[in-house]
Design a protein around this motif. Structure first.
Motif, PDB file in Angstrom:
ATOM      1  N   ILE A 211      22.838 -11.007  -2.302  1.00 22.29           N
ATOM      2  CA  ILE A 211      24.290 -10.838  -2.376  1.00 22.29           C
ATOM      3  C   ILE A 211      24.616  -9.523  -3.064  1.00 22.29           C
ATOM      4  O   ILE A 211      25.443  -8.730  -2.593  1.00 22.29           O
ATOM      5  N   ILE A 212      23.927  -9.281  -4.184  1.00 19.56           N
ATOM      6  CA  ILE A 212      24.163  -8.022  -4.901  1.00 19.56           C
ATOM      7  C   ILE A 212      23.839  -6.838  -3.991  1.00 19.56           C
ATOM      8  O   ILE A 212      24.567  -5.847  -3.934  1.00 19.56           O
ATOM      9  N   LYS A 213      22.755  -6.972  -3.226  1.00 16.73           N
ATOM     10  CA  LYS A 213      22.365  -5.874  -2.341  1.00 16.73           C
ATOM     11  C   LYS A 213      23.429  -5.644  -1.287  1.00 16.73           C
ATOM     12  O   LYS A 213      23.735  -4.505  -0.923  1.00 16.73           O
ATOM     13  N   ALA A 214      24.030  -6.757  -0.794  1.00 17.41           N
ATOM     14  CA  ALA A 214      25.056  -6.605   0.239  1.00 17.41           C
ATOM     15  C   ALA A 214      26.272  -5.875  -0.308  1.00 17.41           C
ATOM     16  O   ALA A 214      26.924  -5.113   0.409  1.00 17.41           O
ATOM     17  N   PHE A 215      26.590  -6.083  -1.587  1.00 14.78           N
ATOM     18  CA  PHE A 215      27.795  -5.452  -2.132  1.00 14.78           C
ATOM     19  C   PHE A 215      27.541  -4.060  -2.680  1.00 14.78           C
ATOM     20  O   PHE A 215      28.387  -3.194  -2.587  1.00 14.78           O
ATOM     21  N   TYR A 216      26.364  -3.859  -3.301  1.00  9.88           N
ATOM     22  CA  TYR A 216      26.148  -2.603  -4.006  1.00  9.88           C
ATOM     23  C   TYR A 216      25.103  -1.711  -3.355  1.00  9.88           C
ATOM     24  O   TYR A 216      24.807  -0.650  -3.876  1.00  9.88           O
ATOM     25  N   GLY A 217      24.509  -2.167  -2.250  1.00  9.91           N
ATOM     26  CA  GLY A 217      23.517  -1.326  -1.604  1.00  9.91           C
ATOM     27  C   GLY A 217      22.169  -1.410  -2.301  1.00  9.91           C
ATOM     28  O   GLY A 217      22.023  -2.059  -3.339  1.00  9.91           O
ATOM     29  N   ALA A 218      21.191  -0.769  -1.695  1.00  5.34           N
ATOM     30  CA  ALA A 218      19.828  -0.925  -2.176  1.00  5.34           C
ATOM     31  C   ALA A 218      19.421   0.153  -3.171  1.00  5.34           C
ATOM     32  O   ALA A 218      18.374   0.061  -3.798  1.00  5.34           O
ATOM     33  N   ASN A 219      20.241   1.181  -3.326  1.00 10.81           N
ATOM     34  CA  ASN A 219      19.813   2.280  -4.194  1.00 10.81           C
ATOM     35  C   ASN A 219      20.191   2.027  -5.645  1.00 10.81           C
ATOM     36  O   ASN A 219      21.200   1.378  -5.912  1.00 10.81           O
TER      37      ASN A 219
ATOM     38  N   LEU B 199      32.766 -11.438   8.340  1.00 12.10           N
ATOM     39  CA  LEU B 199      32.193 -12.614   7.687  1.00 12.10           C
ATOM     40  C   LEU B 199      30.711 -12.752   7.996  1.00 12.10           C
ATOM     41  O   LEU B 199      29.915 -13.099   7.129  1.00 12.10           O
ATOM     42  N   VAL B 200      30.345 -12.509   9.228  1.00 12.22           N
ATOM     43  CA  VAL B 200      28.966 -12.752   9.631  1.00 12.22           C
ATOM     44  C   VAL B 200      28.061 -11.594   9.211  1.00 12.22           C
ATOM     45  O   VAL B 200      26.882 -11.790   8.942  1.00 12.22           O
ATOM     46  N   HIS B 201      28.661 -10.420   9.100  1.00 13.71           N
ATOM     47  CA  HIS B 201      27.867  -9.215   8.865  1.00 13.71           C
ATOM     48  C   HIS B 201      26.844  -9.327   7.726  1.00 13.71           C
ATOM     49  O   HIS B 201      25.693  -8.931   7.899  1.00 13.71           O
ATOM     50  N   PRO B 202      27.220  -9.867   6.536  1.00 10.77           N
ATOM     51  CA  PRO B 202      26.213  -9.874   5.453  1.00 10.77           C
ATOM     52  C   PRO B 202      24.994 -10.735   5.756  1.00 10.77           C
ATOM     53  O   PRO B 202      23.971 -10.592   5.103  1.00 10.77           O
ATOM     54  N   PHE B 203      25.094 -11.627   6.736  1.00 10.88           N
ATOM     55  CA  PHE B 203      23.995 -12.564   6.963  1.00 10.88           C
ATOM     56  C   PHE B 203      23.007 -12.091   8.022  1.00 10.88           C
ATOM     57  O   PHE B 203      21.950 -12.669   8.189  1.00 10.88           O
ATOM     58  N   VAL B 204      23.355 -11.083   8.759  1.00  6.90           N
ATOM     59  CA  VAL B 204      22.453 -10.633   9.819  1.00  6.90           C
ATOM     60  C   VAL B 204      22.033  -9.197   9.543  1.00  6.90           C
ATOM     61  O   VAL B 204      22.438  -8.610   8.538  1.00  6.90           O
ATOM     62  N   GLY B 205      21.225  -8.656  10.428  1.00  7.08           N
ATOM     63  CA  GLY B 205      20.756  -7.297  10.237  1.00  7.08           C
ATOM     64  C   GLY B 205      19.924  -7.213   8.980  1.00  7.08           C
ATOM     65  O   GLY B 205      19.006  -7.995   8.780  1.00  7.08           O
ATOM     66  N   LYS B 206      20.313  -6.304   8.088  1.00  6.83           N
ATOM     67  CA  LYS B 206      19.515  -6.150   6.866  1.00  6.83           C
ATOM     68  C   LYS B 206      19.696  -7.323   5.924  1.00  6.83           C
ATOM     69  O   LYS B 206      18.930  -7.484   4.987  1.00  6.83           O
ATOM     70  N   GLY B 207      20.736  -8.122   6.160  1.00  5.73           N
ATOM     71  CA  GLY B 207      20.991  -9.252   5.267  1.00  5.73           C
ATOM     72  C   GLY B 207      20.211 -10.497   5.628  1.00  5.73           C
ATOM     73  O   GLY B 207      20.509 -11.568   5.123  1.00  5.73           O
ATOM     74  N   TRP B 208      19.210 -10.351   6.461  1.00  2.94           N
ATOM     75  CA  TRP B 208      18.448 -11.517   6.912  1.00  2.94           C
ATOM     76  C   TRP B 208      17.866 -12.310   5.743  1.00  2.94           C
ATOM     77  O   TRP B 208      17.844 -13.535   5.765  1.00  2.94           O
ATOM     78  N   HIS B 209      17.455 -11.606   4.690  1.00  2.00           N
ATOM     79  CA  HIS B 209      16.864 -12.324   3.568  1.00  2.00           C
ATOM     80  C   HIS B 209      17.855 -13.259   2.894  1.00  2.00           C
ATOM     81  O   HIS B 209      17.478 -14.276   2.340  1.00  2.00           O
ATOM     82  N   LEU B 210      19.134 -12.883   2.945  1.00  2.00           N
ATOM     83  CA  LEU B 210      20.165 -13.754   2.382  1.00  2.00           C
ATOM     84  C   LEU B 210      20.202 -15.068   3.147  1.00  2.00           C
ATOM     85  O   LEU B 210      20.198 -16.152   2.558  1.00  2.00           O
TER      86      LEU B 210
END
Lengths: 343, 403
Positions: free
Chosen positions: A148-156, B343-354
């Motif tokens: 979740i943190i990565k989704a909001f703040y990016g990986a860097n 809404l779906v975006h964080p769960f797919v692509g690079k967010g797969w681990h989520l």
């Protein structure tokens, strides 16, 4: 001698972080009997509290600045943080400069909330399940939080500087009568060490000298009896979880100038903190603190070039090596009580 | 059949059939249709299904049967990989050398780590294995560079001795792993109308080994030895009191599962002769834990399912980007479309681990038996109706005479 002192000092700041995280882990284990693999994630969330506060404070709107022009000769648009409008530019700039220390105030309520929600929402349902299940579910939670943190703040990593006043280094050697500039130590690391000592002392004082702390200690010793006395021990343990989360969060928030926060910093610290807890003795608070500082200093000694030359690679493995030796020879750890999780 | 009872025999046959026909089963969509991105029938991914299947099956022998949760199994995968590449460098490019060496090396390594770690149980065991794996990772990354080639990773090179095969090719290209001359990357593509299927030599080599490994795991599960391991899980103290020492059994299980992990590592380098230290990182050990739990620990087919599930969705989910999402939700009005994509975006692509993390938590919380238990529950849901009917019938049948 100088290099000896430098190594001790270098070990202190990392040791402080280990001690704070391990203290929280031990609190949770001692009160609730849960092995919390998500504790590293709490440390990371604390660090991102500081980042968030920084972003909130620098929220700005654009105004026309008549005194400056852009390259076309038009009046330039300048970003002005809202905080300048409220407190005036000078005080506003100071507040922004002091983001990291201020984030303490921001992180405490946030982390307590996170901790309480985590305990009530998830971990409560796992008291009666085996340790392996607790490890697994908190491990899953750690992944979720970090993503979740990565989704909001990016990986860097996000650089979060300390206040201007503390950016320099402190000539420690002069105090001890050495030549100037032989033992120098960044101010912020010194502050981090002092801060962690204060937090640790506060936690111990809270447990030792307040009625609440007394009840919690009694509950750690014999939960059932305390419950039979008509005390709602569950609610107090929930609050202790919140407290442990806050300790981890503060450790993370203040650590940001030393190490720019990124989303996997929690996992990096988690493994080592577990080792610290085990070395200190499962369920022993002083043991966790002692082992945290000891291992921090040990690690820093092991990375001295003289040591690496004799035993190559020792700096990478010394902590694990100590843990293995301790677990095999003295499974209850340095200060663990007899019979607590000894098998 | 083969010493299996009927139920296990059927399960085993299903797995064999699945492995043989996977190139067809995993490619259900025509190659130029918009659904082709959900095809998983390309060699690289299919090999990974099998290799991680072996890894998880081995892990399951330790965790599923004895209940010892190891967080350091990636160390054996890494050790096996390094051993495999060294065999390619020293002996020759036959995959048999690599696989044999990696199994042996990983087994010895597991014997050493297991001998020490198994002195403790529960959380201490987890932390000990974690510590050993992290140590191996750190050492492979730094001090052992002469053996592991550090950050770059161990690779083949022109001037490797390869004593069984002599000098490398004259044109300067690197040799390719092969099984008695059959290159693992050799692929035969079959075009059937709009569909195209890949048949890869490496995949079928992995397939044969995976079937053997799966068979071995069934036999272990059903053997007296497997029974002993279950006894360790259910009550070690009682086992002690009956006069049995659990240590040799758990150590044997640990070494066997380490050898499976080494086998997986050996196969990995047989498909792509490159070994890096990050294969030993503890998140890799976490991955195999996820696979086993997600599929169902302690069941035969669970780990294979879990490995396939995770590897499939890892590939598919990470390929879904915003463009694809917009296509999917195109039927909605614009505002809704953007909202859904957001809404779906964080769960797919690079967010797969989520997604994986959430899924894993849900499984641990609600479905401790994993996908297998989920399947059984659904099966029971359909069967229960009949049974309750029957039960009601018999109850009535019994009641009537009494009246």
């Amino acid at each position: 001698m100088e290099s000896f002192i430098i190594q001790i000092l270098n070990g202190l700041d990392k040791g402080s972080a280990y001690a704070l995280i391990a203290l929280g882990l031990t609190l949770i284990f001692g009160t609730l009997g849960v092995v919390n693999f998500a504790h590293g994630a709490l440390f990371m969330i604390g660090a991102f509290c500081a980042v968030t506060l920084g972003r909130l404070l620098t929220l700005s709107h654009e105004v026309l600045d008549p005194s400056r022009t852009d390259f076309l000769g038009n009046p330039a648009m300048v970003k002005v943080p809202y905080i300048y409008d409220i407190f005036g530019p000078e005080l506003g700039a100071t507040i922004i400069d002091w983001t990291v220390p201020l984030s303490i105030l921001f992180a405490i309520p946030v982390m307590i909330l996170v901790g309480v929600v985590m305990e009530r929402g998830l971990i409560r349902h796992f008291y009666k399940r085996p340790h392996a299940d607790q490890i697994l579910v908190t491990f899953g939670l750690a992944i979720v939080l970090q993503e979740i943190i990565k989704a909001f703040y990016g990986a860097n990593p996000i650089p979060t500087p300390a206040p201007q006043a503390f950016t320099g280094s402190f000539d420690f050697g002069v105090l001890l009568g050495f030549d100037p500039f032989t033992v120098i130590y960044p101010y912020w690391r010194l502050i981090y060490f002092v801060f962690s000592v204060v937090i640790i002392a506060a936690v111990f004082a809270f447990l030792q000298f307040t009625t609440f702390g007394m009840v919690v200690r009694a509950g750690m010793a014999d939960r059932e009896t305390v419950g039979l006395l008509g005390i709602n021990i569950d609610r107090r343990f929930t609050l202790m979880f919140g407290l442990a989360a806050a300790v981890a969060g503060l450790a993370g928030a203040m650590y940001t100038p030393i190490n720019s926060p990124n989303y996997h910093m929690g996992m990096d610290f988690l493994v080592l903190s577990f080792v610290v807890v085990v070395v200190g003795g499962m369920g022993s608070l002083p043991g966790a603190v002692l082992a945290g500082f000891l291992l921090g200093i040990l690690q820093s000694f092991a990375s001295m070039s003289a040591v690496i030359e004799t035993i190559p690679g020792i700096n990478q493995v010394v902590i694990y090596l100590v843990a293995i030796i301790i677990l095999l020879t003295r499974p209850r750890g340095l200060m663990g009580r007899k019979g607590v999780m000894e098998d | 059949m083969l010493g299996l009872n009927r139920k296990d025999g059927v399960l085993f046959l299903i797995v064999v059939v699945m492995v043989i026909f996977a190139p067809f089963i995993l490619n259900p969509f025509p190659s130029d249709s918009s659904l082709a991105q959900f095809n998983a029938g390309y060699p690289d991914l299919m090999q990974r299904f099998l290799i991680f299947g072996i890894f998880a099956v081995g892990f399951n022998i330790l965790f599923g049967l004895t209940g010892y949760l190891s967080f350091g199994h990636a160390a054996f995968l890494g050790a096996g990989s390094y051993a495999g590449v060294w065999m390619f460098k020293l002996l020759g490019m036959n995959v048999l050398y690599a696989i044999t060496a990696s199994v042996l090396v990983a087994g010895l390594f597991a014997l050493f780590i297991g001998f020490i770690s198994l002195r403790r149980s529960g959380i201490y065991f987890s932390i000990l294995t974690l510590a050993f794996a992290q140590m191996s990772y750190a050492l492979a990354y730094s001090v052992l560079t002469p053996i592991t080639n550090g950050e770059t990773g161990l690779q083949l090179s022109q001037n490797d001795p390869r004593i069984l095969e002599g000098a490398s090719a004259a044109d300067g290209s690197l040799p390719v792993p092969s099984l008695f001359g059959l290159e693992t990357r050799a692929t035969h593509t079959l075009d059937l109308g709009a569909w195209s299927f890949d048949f890869n030599a490496g995949y079928y080599i992995c397939g044969v080994i995976m079937i053997l490994a799966f068979y071995l795991s069934i036999r272990i599960f059903r053997s007296p030895f497997g029974m002993m391991l279950r006894a360790v899980k259910s009550n070690q103290q009682r086992m002690n009191y009956t006069g049995l020492n659990p240590r040799p059994y758990t150590l044997a299980a640990f070494v066997i599962s380490g050898m499976f992990a080494g086998l997986a590592g050996g196969l990995m380098v047989s498909m792509d002769p490159l070994a890096g230290a990050e294969r030993m990182l503890w998140t890799r050990s976490g991955e195999v834990v996820l696979m086993t739990i997600l599929g169902g620990a302690g069941t035969l087919i669970g780990p294979v399912l879990g490995a396939g599930f995770i590897k499939y969705f890892e590939n598919i989910f990470s390929r879904i980007n915003d463009q694809v999402l917009h296509q999917w939700f195109a039927f909605l009005p614009d505002g809704f479309e953007n909202a859904m994509v957001f809404l779906v975006h964080p769960f797919v692509g690079k967010g797969w681990h989520l997604t994986l993390g959430i899924l894993f938590m849900l499984v641990v919380i609600f479905l401790p038996g994993g996908l297998v238990e989920g399947g059984q529950r659904i099966g029971r849901l359909f069967r229960r109706k009949k049974k309750t009917d029957q039960a009601a019938g018999t109850a009535q049948g019994q009641n009537t005479p009494a009246e």
